[in-house]
Motif scaffolding. Structure first.
Motif, mmCIF file in Angstrom:
data_model
loop_
_atom_site.group_PDB
_atom_site.id
_atom_site.type_symbol
_atom_site.label_atom_id
_atom_site.label_comp_id
_atom_site.label_asym_id
_atom_site.label_seq_id
_atom_site.Cartn_x
_atom_site.Cartn_y
_atom_site.Cartn_z
ATOM 1 N N VAL A 1 0.852 -1.160 0.257
ATOM 2 C CA VAL A 1 -0.066 0.207 -0.005
ATOM 3 C C VAL A 1 0.826 1.299 0.027
ATOM 4 O O VAL A 1 0.639 2.317 -0.628
ATOM 5 N N ILE A 2 2.026 1.249 0.795
ATOM 6 C CA ILE A 2 2.811 2.204 1.132
ATOM 7 C C ILE A 2 4.111 2.362 0.635
ATOM 8 O O ILE A 2 4.918 3.210 0.961
ATOM 9 N N GLY A 3 4.690 1.276 0.030
ATOM 10 C CA GLY A 3 5.989 1.089 0.009
ATOM 11 C C GLY A 3 6.576 1.315 -1.636
ATOM 12 O O GLY A 3 7.690 1.067 -1.700
ATOM 13 N N GLY A 4 5.817 2.084 -2.191
ATOM 14 C CA GLY A 4 6.072 2.409 -3.611
ATOM 15 C C GLY A 4 7.296 3.419 -3.407
ATOM 16 O O GLY A 4 7.212 4.269 -2.307
ATOM 17 N N LYS A 5 7.919 3.626 -4.250
ATOM 18 C CA LYS A 5 9.281 4.461 -4.320
ATOM 19 C C LYS A 5 8.786 5.859 -4.068
ATOM 20 O O LYS A 5 9.373 6.616 -3.028
ATOM 21 N N TRP A 6 7.741 6.264 -4.468
ATOM 22 C CA TRP A 6 7.309 7.782 -4.492
ATOM 23 C C TRP A 6 6.159 8.155 -3.234
ATOM 24 O O TRP A 6 5.768 9.102 -2.983
ATOM 25 N N SER A 7 5.583 6.843 -2.819
ATOM 26 C CA SER A 7 4.197 7.064 -1.931
ATOM 27 C C SER A 7 4.624 7.744 -0.825
ATOM 28 O O SER A 7 3.677 8.876 -0.668
ATOM 29 N N MET A 8 5.755 7.587 -0.038
ATOM 30 C CA MET A 8 5.727 8.351 1.180
ATOM 31 C C MET A 8 5.824 9.780 1.041
ATOM 32 O O MET A 8 5.568 10.728 1.810
#
Length: 108
Positions: free
Chosen positions: A21-28
């Protein structure tokens, strides 16, 4: 010699789901940019250096599908689109702030 704590398989699976859910390179970075409130798509592009339009669209769609952000479209020409965090997304603020502190202390 100390043994490492071995976590049950169910907990490891939950962590994998969270990272999905939040582990994409740009998510955070996107979530961090939205902590201060609503942002238009173009604002997010400016706030997040080096992100391509394609990746921003992909990450936002993933986060919308997972209930992290809400996408609001206004009937203007050209269409105006704004993104905000959901309550679920807002609850990530203390976690991401702590990760930021850790990064400043140990990575940067």
């Amino acid at each position: 010699m100390n043994k490492k704590n071995v976590q049950p398989v169910a907990e490891k699976c939950a962590l994998q789901e969270i990272l999905g859910v939040i582990g994409g390179k740009w998510s955070m970075s996107i979530i961090y940019a939205l902590f201060t409130g609503k942002k238009r798509f173009s604002e997010l592009e400016r706030l997040i250096p080096n992100i391509s339009t394609r990746m921003l669209v992909k990450e936002l769609k993933n986060m919308e599908a997972n209930g992290i952000v809400v996408r609001e479209v206004f009937a203007t020409v050209p269409p105006t689109v704004e993104y905000t965090l959901t309550v679920k997304g807002e609850k990530l603020e203390p976690i991401i702030n702590e990760l930021h502190k850790w990064g400043v202390e140990y990575v940067i």
